[in-house]
Design a protein around this motif. Structure first.
Motif, PDB file in Angstrom:
ATOM      1  N   GLY A 275       0.695  -1.108  -0.053  1.00 49.51           N
ATOM      2  CA  GLY A 275      -0.119   0.067  -0.209  1.00 49.51           C
ATOM      3  C   GLY A 275       0.910   1.263  -0.079  1.00 49.51           C
ATOM      4  O   GLY A 275       0.764   2.195  -0.781  1.00 49.51           O
ATOM      5  N   ALA A 276       1.910   1.236   0.856  1.00 47.74           N
ATOM      6  CA  ALA A 276       2.783   2.618   0.956  1.00 47.74           C
ATOM      7  C   ALA A 276       3.682   2.510  -0.504  1.00 47.74           C
ATOM      8  O   ALA A 276       3.731   3.790  -0.894  1.00 47.74           O
ATOM      9  CB  ALA A 276       3.834   2.076   1.982  1.00 47.74           C
ATOM     10  N   ALA A 277       3.795   1.687  -1.060  1.00 52.25           N
ATOM     11  CA  ALA A 277       4.795   1.713  -2.494  1.00 52.25           C
ATOM     12  C   ALA A 277       3.721   2.271  -3.480  1.00 52.25           C
ATOM     13  O   ALA A 277       4.045   2.845  -4.283  1.00 52.25           O
ATOM     14  CB  ALA A 277       5.191   0.248  -2.783  1.00 52.25           C
ATOM     15  N   ILE A 278       2.583   1.744  -3.573  1.00 48.41           N
ATOM     16  CA  ILE A 278       1.509   2.284  -4.449  1.00 48.41           C
ATOM     17  C   ILE A 278       1.422   3.656  -4.343  1.00 48.41           C
ATOM     18  O   ILE A 278       1.265   4.426  -5.191  1.00 48.41           O
ATOM     19  CB  ILE A 278      -0.001   1.277  -4.373  1.00 48.41           C
ATOM     20  CG1 ILE A 278       0.462  -0.214  -4.914  1.00 48.41           C
ATOM     21  CG2 ILE A 278      -0.975   1.893  -5.386  1.00 48.41           C
ATOM     22  CD1 ILE A 278      -0.631  -1.025  -4.728  1.00 48.41           C
ATOM     23  N   ALA A 279       1.230   3.804  -3.081  1.00 45.96           N
ATOM     24  CA  ALA A 279       0.752   5.483  -2.699  1.00 45.96           C
ATOM     25  C   ALA A 279       1.989   6.154  -3.127  1.00 45.96           C
ATOM     26  O   ALA A 279       1.839   7.357  -3.709  1.00 45.96           O
ATOM     27  CB  ALA A 279       0.710   5.675  -1.395  1.00 45.96           C
ATOM     28  N   VAL A 280       3.256   5.702  -3.068  1.00 49.16           N
ATOM     29  CA  VAL A 280       4.554   6.617  -3.391  1.00 49.16           C
ATOM     30  C   VAL A 280       4.374   6.717  -5.080  1.00 49.16           C
ATOM     31  O   VAL A 280       4.789   7.874  -5.435  1.00 49.16           O
ATOM     32  CB  VAL A 280       5.843   6.230  -2.828  1.00 49.16           C
ATOM     33  CG1 VAL A 280       6.930   6.607  -3.359  1.00 49.16           C
ATOM     34  CG2 VAL A 280       5.738   6.397  -1.407  1.00 49.16           C
ATOM     35  N   VAL A 281       4.309   5.662  -5.642  1.00 47.42           N
ATOM     36  CA  VAL A 281       4.236   5.555  -7.061  1.00 47.42           C
ATOM     37  C   VAL A 281       3.213   6.573  -7.551  1.00 47.42           C
ATOM     38  O   VAL A 281       3.159   7.267  -8.590  1.00 47.42           O
ATOM     39  CB  VAL A 281       4.241   4.382  -7.759  1.00 47.42           C
ATOM     40  CG1 VAL A 281       4.019   4.396  -9.195  1.00 47.42           C
ATOM     41  CG2 VAL A 281       5.275   3.514  -7.373  1.00 47.42           C
ATOM     42  N   LEU A 282       1.674   6.434  -6.890  1.00 44.43           N
ATOM     43  CA  LEU A 282       0.858   7.306  -7.677  1.00 44.43           C
ATOM     44  C   LEU A 282       1.074   8.762  -7.331  1.00 44.43           C
ATOM     45  O   LEU A 282       0.506   9.460  -8.362  1.00 44.43           O
ATOM     46  CB  LEU A 282      -0.436   6.797  -6.800  1.00 44.43           C
ATOM     47  CG  LEU A 282      -0.943   5.644  -7.624  1.00 44.43           C
ATOM     48  CD1 LEU A 282      -2.280   5.139  -6.839  1.00 44.43           C
ATOM     49  CD2 LEU A 282      -1.405   5.653  -8.959  1.00 44.43           C
ATOM     50  N   PHE A 283       1.774   9.080  -6.089  1.00 44.53           N
ATOM     51  CA  PHE A 283       1.835  10.513  -5.941  1.00 44.53           C
ATOM     52  C   PHE A 283       2.783  11.100  -6.723  1.00 44.53           C
ATOM     53  O   PHE A 283       2.553  12.053  -7.443  1.00 44.53           O
ATOM     54  CB  PHE A 283       2.749  10.609  -4.455  1.00 44.53           C
ATOM     55  CG  PHE A 283       2.730  12.151  -3.837  1.00 44.53           C
ATOM     56  CD1 PHE A 283       2.032  12.772  -3.222  1.00 44.53           C
ATOM     57  CD2 PHE A 283       4.100  12.327  -4.193  1.00 44.53           C
ATOM     58  CE1 PHE A 283       2.195  13.692  -3.041  1.00 44.53           C
ATOM     59  CE2 PHE A 283       4.380  13.744  -3.855  1.00 44.53           C
ATOM     60  CZ  PHE A 283       3.374  14.356  -3.167  1.00 44.53           C
ATOM     61  N   VAL A 284       3.656  10.454  -7.148  1.00 46.39           N
ATOM     62  CA  VAL A 284       4.859  10.773  -8.171  1.00 46.39           C
ATOM     63  C   VAL A 284       4.504  10.966  -9.489  1.00 46.39           C
ATOM     64  O   VAL A 284       4.626  12.054 -10.235  1.00 46.39           O
ATOM     65  CB  VAL A 284       6.151   9.987  -7.993  1.00 46.39           C
ATOM     66  CG1 VAL A 284       7.134  10.408  -9.027  1.00 46.39           C
ATOM     67  CG2 VAL A 284       7.042  10.189  -6.806  1.00 46.39           C
ATOM     68  N   ALA A 285       3.432  10.106  -9.897  1.00 45.94           N
ATOM     69  CA  ALA A 285       2.939  10.060 -11.327  1.00 45.94           C
ATOM     70  C   ALA A 285       1.954  11.151 -11.244  1.00 45.94           C
ATOM     71  O   ALA A 285       1.941  11.817 -12.412  1.00 45.94           O
ATOM     72  CB  ALA A 285       2.199   8.570 -11.496  1.00 45.94           C
ATOM     73  N   ARG A 286       1.270  11.258 -10.385  1.00 44.64           N
ATOM     74  CA  ARG A 286       0.175  12.451 -10.434  1.00 44.64           C
ATOM     75  C   ARG A 286       0.781  13.881 -10.410  1.00 44.64           C
ATOM     76  O   ARG A 286       0.707  14.753 -11.379  1.00 44.64           O
ATOM     77  CB  ARG A 286      -0.718  12.390  -9.308  1.00 44.64           C
ATOM     78  CG  ARG A 286      -1.759  13.543  -8.994  1.00 44.64           C
ATOM     79  CD  ARG A 286      -2.741  13.518 -10.369  1.00 44.64           C
ATOM     80  NE  ARG A 286      -3.633  14.504 -10.251  1.00 44.64           N
ATOM     81  CZ  ARG A 286      -4.494  15.024 -10.914  1.00 44.64           C
ATOM     82  NH1 ARG A 286      -4.394  14.441 -12.248  1.00 44.64           N
ATOM     83  NH2 ARG A 286      -5.353  15.949 -10.766  1.00 44.64           N
ATOM     84  N   VAL A 287       1.828  13.884  -9.772  1.00 42.28           N
ATOM     85  CA  VAL A 287       2.715  15.457  -9.504  1.00 42.28           C
ATOM     86  C   VAL A 287       3.338  15.429 -11.125  1.00 42.28           C
ATOM     87  O   VAL A 287       3.249  16.430 -11.583  1.00 42.28           O
ATOM     88  CB  VAL A 287       3.700  15.415  -8.433  1.00 42.28           C
ATOM     89  CG1 VAL A 287       4.467  16.518  -8.852  1.00 42.28           C
ATOM     90  CG2 VAL A 287       3.074  15.559  -7.144  1.00 42.28           C
TER      91      VAL A 287
END
Length: 94
Positions: free
Chosen positions: A59-71
């Motif tokens: 869950g943390a890994a997915i959140a980090v990847v999505l955060f960076v991708a969205r920015v």
């Protein structure tokens, strides 16, 4: 920099600041919602500690990847000084 080669005006700097803020806030919201959706069931149901740790890590890994991708996606679409399209116009210089 602007098209005429000079320094950015205050309006362009303000637009960039607002866009960065939007990118960060929307990315944080997306990451929190998705992380909560992935990790939430672990806290609701009784699961072994090993599974709990694994799901938290995923869950943390997915959140980090999505955060960076969205920015990155929000900031790549932003073009300072670009004029929005005007309905009814056939050419950009008309």
């Amino acid at each position: 920099m602007s098209d005429h080669g000079g320094r950015r005006g205050q309006a362009e700097r303000d637009a960039i600041t607002v866009e960065i803020g939007y990118a960060l806030c929307s990315a944080a919201f997306l990451a929190a919602v998705v992380c909560g959706a992935v990790v939430g069931p672990v806290f609701v149901f009784d699961v072994p500690d090993g599974v709990r740790r694994a799901v938290l890590a995923v869950g943390a890994a997915i959140a980090v990847v999505l955060f960076v991708a969205r920015v990155v996606s929000v900031l790549m679409r932003f073009r300072p000084g670009a004029q929005p399209s005007q309905p009814g116009r056939t050419r950009p210089d008309s």
